[in-house]
Design an enzyme around this catalytic site. Structure first.
Site, PDB file in Angstrom:
ATOM      1  N   CYS A   1      -2.294   7.901  -0.207  1.00 33.53           N
ATOM      2  CA  CYS A   1      -2.908   9.171  -0.579  1.00 33.53           C
ATOM      3  C   CYS A   1      -2.435   9.570  -1.976  1.00 33.53           C
ATOM      4  O   CYS A   1      -1.737  10.561  -2.151  1.00 33.53           O
ATOM      5  CB  CYS A   1      -2.589  10.250   0.441  1.00 33.53           C
TER       6      CYS A   1
ATOM      7  N   ASN B   1      -1.638   6.573   4.710  1.00 29.94           N
ATOM      8  CA  ASN B   1      -1.603   5.452   5.645  1.00 29.94           C
ATOM      9  C   ASN B   1      -1.096   5.889   7.010  1.00 29.94           C
ATOM     10  O   ASN B   1      -0.237   6.757   7.123  1.00 29.94           O
ATOM     11  CB  ASN B   1      -0.659   4.374   5.108  1.00 29.94           C
TER      12      ASN B   1
ATOM     13  N   ASP C   1       0.835  -1.209   0.000  1.00 31.44           N
ATOM     14  CA  ASP C   1       0.000   0.000   0.000  1.00 31.44           C
ATOM     15  C   ASP C   1       0.871   1.261   0.000  1.00 31.44           C
ATOM     16  O   ASP C   1       0.461   2.309  -0.500  1.00 31.44           O
ATOM     17  CB  ASP C   1      -0.909  -0.026   1.236  1.00 31.44           C
TER      18      ASP C   1
HETATM   19 ZN    ZN Z   1      -4.060   2.341   2.945  1.00 30.89          ZN
END
Ligand code: ZN
Length: 301
Positions: free
Chosen positions: A238, A247, A14
Site C-alpha cells: 500500500c 498485503n 512486495d
Molecule cells: Zn501485494
C-alpha cells in the site's frame, strides 16, 4: 473447503519494497532464513528491477548469493523484462514471476508500457526462463478493480489469462493490487476462471487495503482456491497510504486457516518470531494483528 492451503511468502519483495527503511543485505538474508524456518516452501526473495526505480531491491542478486538455501524451499524473484529475467536466472532464482496489469492505465503507471508491449515482453521472458529449466509464472495485477479505471470486466481478465498461458506462463496469480475486491466478486471471478480454464491452477494475491482481505480468502476457499500470497507482518502493498494495511498478513492468514482446520504446514510461533524480527529490523510496528493479540492457546499445543 480445501483441507490444505499453500502460502507463498512475498514479504521480502512486495513488503520490503514499500518500506522507507532499506534493510541491509545481511538483514534480508536473516529474515529470509527465519521465514524458511517456519515451514514456508515458497519465498519471493526480491526483484530484478532498475535500482533507481526501486532502491529497496537493488541488492537482490547479493541476497540470492548469500542465502542459506533450505531443501524443499523455492526462492523466487520477479522481473519486469528480459534483462531482469536474465539477471534472475543468473542469480539462481528457482522461479521467476512477471507482472502484467489488467488495465492500460495501471500497466503504464507500473511498467511504462502498453498491455500489448508487456505481452510481447512476456513471450521473450518466457523463453529465457524456460530455457533455464525453471518455472515461469505470471501475476495479473488489478484483476479485481483498478485505481484509475475502476471496474475491470471479468471477460478482460479471462482474455489476458488466456494470452499469458499461450505465451508460456505456467502458473497464474490474480492480484487485487489495491484492495478493491470483495467476496462476491472473488467468487464470480474464480468461478469464471474455472469454467474457462478447468485444469489450470489459480493463485490469489489479495490485499486488505479496505479491510476485506480475509473475507475474500474465505470466499476463495469456498470455491476451491487453496493457493495464496501473503506478507510476513502484513507489510507492504500500500505505497500510497503509509500505515494502511495492504498485503494480507501471513501469520493472520495462517491463524485463520488453522482455526478453520485447514492445514498449511506452517509453524505459527515461528511465523510470529519472524514478524517480531522484522519489526526490530524495521524499527516500527507491523500491521499484522496476531502479533499483537497473540496466538489462541489451542493452536500452539
Ligand atoms: Zn501485494
Amino acid at each position: 473447503m480445501p483441507a490444505r492451503a499453500h502460502i507463498r511468502e512475498v514479504g521480502p519483495r512486495d513488503g520490503l519494497q514499500n518500506e522507507e527503511k532499506i534493510l541491509s543485505t545481511a538483514e534480508k538474508i536473516r529474515l529470509i532464513d527465519a521465514l524458511g524456518a517456519t515451514g514456508l516452501t515458497e519465498i519471493e526473495v526480491g526483484a530484478f528491477v532498475r535500482p533507481q526505480n526501486v532502491p529497496q531491491m537493488a541488492d537482490t542478486a547479493e541476497v540470492f548469493a548469500g542465502l542459506r538455501r533450505r531443501p524443499g524451499v523455492t526462492y523466487s524473484a520477479i522481473a519486469p523484462n528480459v534483462v531482469g529475467a536474465r539477471r534472475a536466472v543468473a542469480a539462481g532464482a528457482d522461479a521467476v514471476q512477471v507482472f502484467l496489469s489488467a488495465t492500460e492505465s495501471h500497466n503504464r503507471s507500473n511498467v511504462n508500457m502498453s498491455v500489448e508491449q508487456s505481452l510481447a515482453n512476456v513471450a521473450d521472458m518466457g523463453e529465457v526462463v524456460r530455457s533455464a529449466g525453471i518455472p515461469f509464472d505470471a501475476v495479473l495485477s488489478v484483476a479485481f478493480g483498478c485505481p484509475f479505471e475502476g471496474h475491470v470486466p471479468i471477460e478482460r481478465v479471462l482474455e489476458l489469462c488466456g494470452r499469458l498461458l499461450d505465451l508460456g506462463a505456467e502458473r497464474l496469480t490474480l492480484g487485487d493490487t489495491t484492495g478493491m475486491a470483495h467476496p462476491v466478486l472473488v467468487r464470480q471471478v474464480v468461478l469464471a476462471f474455472r469454467e474457462r480454464f478447468p485444469r489450470q491452477p489459480l493463485r490469489l494475491h489479495l490485499h486488505s487495503a479496505r479491510g476485506a482481505g480475509l473475507a475474500n480468502i474465505l470466499a476463495a476457499l469456498e470455491v476451491g482456491v487453496a493457493e495464496f500470497d501473503s506478507s510476513i507482518g502484513g507489510i507492504g502493498g500500500c505505497p500510497f497510504a503509509p500505515g494502511a494495511p495492504g498485503n494480507l498478513c501471513t501469520e493472520d492468514l495462517t491463524h485463520m486457516l488453522h482455526e478453520m482446520g485447514i492445514a498449511t504446514g506452517l509453524d505459527l510461533p515461528a511465523l510470529i518470531d519472524a514478524a517480531l524480527l522484522l519489526e526490530r529490523m524495521l524499527g516500527h510496528v507491523v500491521p499484522g494483528q496476531t502479533i499483537k493479540a497473540g496466538i489462541c492457546k489451542h493452536l500452539t499445543g
